[in-house]
Write a protein that holds these residues in place. Structure first.
Motif, PDB file in Angstrom:
ATOM      1  N   VAL A 127       0.981   7.448  -3.527  1.00 45.81           N
ATOM      2  CA  VAL A 127       1.824   6.537  -2.741  1.00 45.81           C
ATOM      3  C   VAL A 127       3.179   7.204  -2.495  1.00 45.81           C
ATOM      4  O   VAL A 127       3.528   8.200  -3.150  1.00 45.81           O
ATOM      5  CB  VAL A 127       2.030   5.190  -3.480  1.00 45.81           C
ATOM      6  N   VAL A 128       3.945   6.646  -1.547  1.00 47.39           N
ATOM      7  CA  VAL A 128       5.281   7.181  -1.252  1.00 47.39           C
ATOM      8  C   VAL A 128       6.172   7.039  -2.498  1.00 47.39           C
ATOM      9  O   VAL A 128       6.122   6.010  -3.179  1.00 47.39           O
ATOM     10  CB  VAL A 128       5.906   6.423  -0.053  1.00 47.39           C
ATOM     11  N   LEU A 129       6.951   8.057  -2.783  1.00 47.93           N
ATOM     12  CA  LEU A 129       7.845   8.115  -3.960  1.00 47.93           C
ATOM     13  C   LEU A 129       7.056   7.975  -5.273  1.00 47.93           C
ATOM     14  O   LEU A 129       7.553   7.404  -6.243  1.00 47.93           O
ATOM     15  CB  LEU A 129       8.927   7.021  -3.885  1.00 47.93           C
TER      16      LEU A 129
ATOM     17  N   ALA B 237       0.829  -1.208   0.000  1.00 50.77           N
ATOM     18  CA  ALA B 237       0.000   0.000   0.000  1.00 50.77           C
ATOM     19  C   ALA B 237       0.864   1.258   0.000  1.00 50.77           C
ATOM     20  O   ALA B 237       0.490   2.284  -0.560  1.00 50.77           O
ATOM     21  CB  ALA B 237      -0.910  -0.007   1.221  1.00 50.77           C
ATOM     22  N   ARG B 238       2.052   1.162   0.621  1.00 55.65           N
ATOM     23  CA  ARG B 238       2.926   2.333   0.733  1.00 55.65           C
ATOM     24  C   ARG B 238       3.515   2.737  -0.617  1.00 55.65           C
ATOM     25  O   ARG B 238       3.650   3.916  -0.913  1.00 55.65           O
ATOM     26  CB  ARG B 238       4.059   2.003   1.729  1.00 55.65           C
ATOM     27  N   TYR B 239       3.875   1.716  -1.437  1.00 54.07           N
ATOM     28  CA  TYR B 239       4.641   2.027  -2.653  1.00 54.07           C
ATOM     29  C   TYR B 239       3.901   1.785  -3.971  1.00 54.07           C
ATOM     30  O   TYR B 239       4.343   2.274  -5.005  1.00 54.07           O
ATOM     31  CB  TYR B 239       5.923   1.193  -2.692  1.00 54.07           C
ATOM     32  N   CYS B 240       2.839   0.972  -3.949  1.00 58.95           N
ATOM     33  CA  CYS B 240       2.273   0.524  -5.233  1.00 58.95           C
ATOM     34  C   CYS B 240       0.960   1.225  -5.570  1.00 58.95           C
ATOM     35  O   CYS B 240      -0.027   1.106  -4.824  1.00 58.95           O
ATOM     36  CB  CYS B 240       2.064  -0.989  -5.214  1.00 58.95           C
ATOM     37  N   GLY B 241       0.952   1.896  -6.701  1.00 50.95           N
ATOM     38  CA  GLY B 241      -0.249   2.562  -7.192  1.00 50.95           C
ATOM     39  C   GLY B 241      -1.096   1.592  -8.005  1.00 50.95           C
ATOM     40  O   GLY B 241      -0.847   0.375  -8.019  1.00 50.95           O
TER      41      GLY B 241
ATOM     42  N   ASP C 202      -1.950   7.828 -14.330  1.00 45.26           N
ATOM     43  CA  ASP C 202      -1.614   8.376 -13.013  1.00 45.26           C
ATOM     44  C   ASP C 202      -0.687   9.595 -13.147  1.00 45.26           C
ATOM     45  O   ASP C 202      -0.781  10.561 -12.388  1.00 45.26           O
ATOM     46  CB  ASP C 202      -0.934   7.277 -12.181  1.00 45.26           C
TER      47      ASP C 202
ATOM     48  N   ALA D  51       6.750   4.606 -10.755  1.00 44.87           N
ATOM     49  CA  ALA D  51       7.123   3.188 -10.870  1.00 44.87           C
ATOM     50  C   ALA D  51       6.241   2.446 -11.865  1.00 44.87           C
ATOM     51  O   ALA D  51       6.707   1.546 -12.563  1.00 44.87           O
ATOM     52  CB  ALA D  51       7.044   2.523  -9.495  1.00 44.87           C
TER      53      ALA D  51
END
Lengths: 565, 72
Positions: free
Chosen positions: B41-43, A341-345, B32, B48
């Motif tokens: 989201v972070v970063l 959840a923190r890094y993945c869109g 996005d 990504a």
């Protein structure tokens, strides 16, 4: 309940994420349908025609073990115990996998056995096979059910999915592709699932390490967040039981985990050995576990590193399950979804969840295909119907795959009602692994071992393991005697219980073997070291030889351990 | 790499799946980028989704072409 689920779920999927997951389901069923026409004989269904290349058998060998609970559980353990969890991937796996490839595989392969219980039949007779086959079959489907329930619970917590929906959709999908294509289909899907697990999970580590400024930055942050705790050293804190968060001594790790538990699981658990038996020739069968070892050595990068990164970057501290429920916080077990959840869109989140589902399916397919083989060949054909045709046994294999899945589903619902059953069944499974390793290793390497010694050693070792477990359950104070320290914690119990039960099995086997008549060497050809002329391999360059790659993997393993000593 | 004559190799199926994922994830990443989320989201500035989508497309394309079924 629906409101509760909505309030407590960790992640929300977008349409793209759902599409990613749906495509995965279509693909695995499609592979099963496609492979059905190639699965006609018993060898096709139960051993994938014995035609797999070393790469496919090796990847499948690792994937069958890389279930979603393995991913979630060891990421949680890494948050809880730090880098010590890596021992289960390195010393707790690699030496055993190399040993399987170099020393044991020739005997499994050239004996032409269909299974590990089948090898025990050839070496020690029907009673040993019956004991190991019945225990393995029962435990495999029960464990499969427990994994199914745990997976459904995870999906409920992180996505808010209905628990019945998760159980039925995922297990029926596995049942469909294994029934259609047998081990062939299971292996093909496991290779696909292995690729997905890596592509879905590795992003967490890559982006996480960018956020912390690399490995050194991560270690620095962990020290800042948890002063006084040592989460980043693999061996230097194992001198005493009290210096590390796991409460274990290095002897427990080396002898209990690295020797008995690891060798027991990786060399005698038919769930994984079956994948290697599908190899197309002896060299491929020996290379497969070595290739698997190379990939296994890398798995901490997608499992342990996310747990360590969570220690470094998450703003809140995670706790045990009970405390998380009481306080409304998050538990250790939610590490991987939290990091997703923190890094993945959108899209990447779907890929990450697909990785978890793929992990679950590969583990479950491993269980049901191994169950189908052991039931059909080692129980049904050996004890119930000896004169069936090949078609009859294939048909039985398909039906008992369905039966295995249904029993697993039943177990999942049983666990839902009585959660404590989970502890008992998991303990039951562990009872058999250590003594079975003692029986198989003596059978393969010591020609003086006799059928009586093998059977009674296996039975006594198993009963001893059960007795030690029951004694600690009845009086936790007994643990200090089993683990030889008053400071030992739960994790140490498994290591030392395994070690003692293995020693008891070996002791009884040796004593009884000397008391009973030795078998003539002519009966041991193809089964025992020293009585078997191993087939000469065709000349191949050094870089294609199993021993060369085993040495390379072993050297890398030593270097990695020194780097994080 | 197929183990039996006439059988499509598993690597081809993997290629097809990665191609499909590459298209979806790259598309989502570009969307996005053009319409940033309210709670990123972070970063998220690394985008990504875009480079991972490209990687999946490249891997998927290579596996699909390399292991595509041929008439024997």
């Amino acid at each position: 309940m629906a409101i509760l689920i909505e309030q407590t779920r960790l992640l929300t999927l977008s349409t793209i994420d759902v599409l990613v997951i749906a495509i995965y389901f279509v693909m695995v069923i499609g592979i099963g349908l496609y492979l059905k026409k190639f699965t006609q004989t018993g060898d096709d269904f139960f051993l994938a025609g014995r035609e797999m290349s070393a790469w496919i058998a090796g990847l499948s060998f690792v994937a069958a073990n890389l279930g979603s609970l393995e991913l979630m559980g060891w990421a949680a353990a890494a948050y809880q115990y730090g880098i010590l969890a890596t021992h289960w991937y390195w010393i707790g796996a690699i030496p055993a996998m190399l040993f399987l490839g170099i020393v044991m595989m020739p005997f499994y392969y050239i004996s032409k056995t269909h299974s590990v219980p089948g090898y025990l039949k050839l070496r020690f007779g029907e009673p040993s096979r019956a004991l190991s086959a019945v225990s393995f079959a029962l435990m495999t489907v029960f464990m499969s059910g427990i994994n199914m329930y745990s997976m459904a619970l995870v999906m409920k917590v992180i996505l808010g999915w209905d628990i019945n929906f998760s159980i039925w959709v995922s297990s029926l999908t596995v049942a469909a592709y294994v029934v259609l294509g047998g081990l062939l289909s299971a292996i093909f899907n496991e290779v696909l699932q292995f690729v997905l697990i890596w592509l879905g999970a590795i992003l967490i580590s890559i982006i996480g390490l960018i956020e912390t400024g690399g490995w050194e930055g991560m270690v620095q942050r962990i020290h800042t967040n948890f002063p006084g705790g040592d989460y980043t050293h693999l061996w230097s804190t194992l001198g005493t039981f009290t210096d590390n968060p796991m409460g274990i001594h290095w002897t427990g790790i080396v002898l209990g985990l690295g020797w008995v538990i690891s060798f027991g699981y990786w060399t005698t658990d038919f769930l994984v050995v079956q994948r290697v038996l599908s190899a197309k020739d002896l060299r491929s069968a020996r290379l497969a576990p070595i290739i698997g070892a190379g990939f296994k050595m890398c798995v901490p990068f997608i499992v342990i590193v996310p747990g360590l990164l969570a220690l470094a970057v998450l703003p809140t501290k995670l706790t045990g399950e009970a405390e998380a429920l009481a306080t409304g916080g998050h538990s250790f077990n939610e590490v991987l979804p939290l990091m997703l959840a923190r890094y993945c869109g959108p899209g990447l989140l779907g890929l990450g969840i697909t990785a978890l589902i793929a992990g679950f399916m590969s583990g479950m397919a491993g269980n049901v295909s191994a169950f189908a083989t052991v039931w059909t060949y080692d129980i049904y054909r050996a004890l119930i119907k000896r004169d069936g045709t090949d078609d009859h046994y294939v048909s039985m294999g398909r039906w008992c795959t369905i039966l295995g899945v249904l029993v697993s589903i039943g177990t999942a619902y049983l666990v839902m009602q009585f959660a404590s059953i989970m502890d008992y069944v998991q303990a039951l499974f562990s009872f058999f692994i250590a003594p079975l390793f003692g029986t198989v290793i003596l059978g393969m390497l010591w020609k003086r071992a006799t059928p009586a010694g093998g059977f009674w050693g296996l039975l006594t070792g198993t009963l001893a393991s059960i007795a030690m477990w029951a004694a600690v359950k009845a009086d936790p104070g007994v643990l200090k005697y089993i683990a030889v320290s008053p400071h030992a914690k739960d994790m140490a119990e498994n290591m030392y219980r395994a070690l003692w039960s293995w020693l008891i099995c070996v002791f009884v086997t040796v004593i009884l073997s000397y008391m009973t008549k030795a078998q003539p060497e002519s009966e041991l050809n193809g089964l025992v070291y020293g009585c078997t002329v191993l087939p000469k391999e065709d000349w191949v360059p050094t870089y294609k030889r199993p021993m060369f790659w085993a040495i390379v993997i072993a050297v890398i393993l030593v270097i990695l351990n020194i780097l994080v000593w | 790499m197929s183990h039996r004559k006439g059988m499509i190799p598993i690597w081809f199926f993997i290629g097809i799946l990665l191609l499909a994922y590459g298209v979806l994830i790259l598309g989502a990443g570009i969307f996005d980028y053009m319409n940033p989320a309210a709670h990123p989201v972070v970063l998220s500035e690394l985008h990504a989704g875009i480079w991972w989508g490209i990687l999946l497309l490249a891997l998927g394309g290579w596996y699909t072409l390399k292991f595509k079924p041929t008439k024997e």
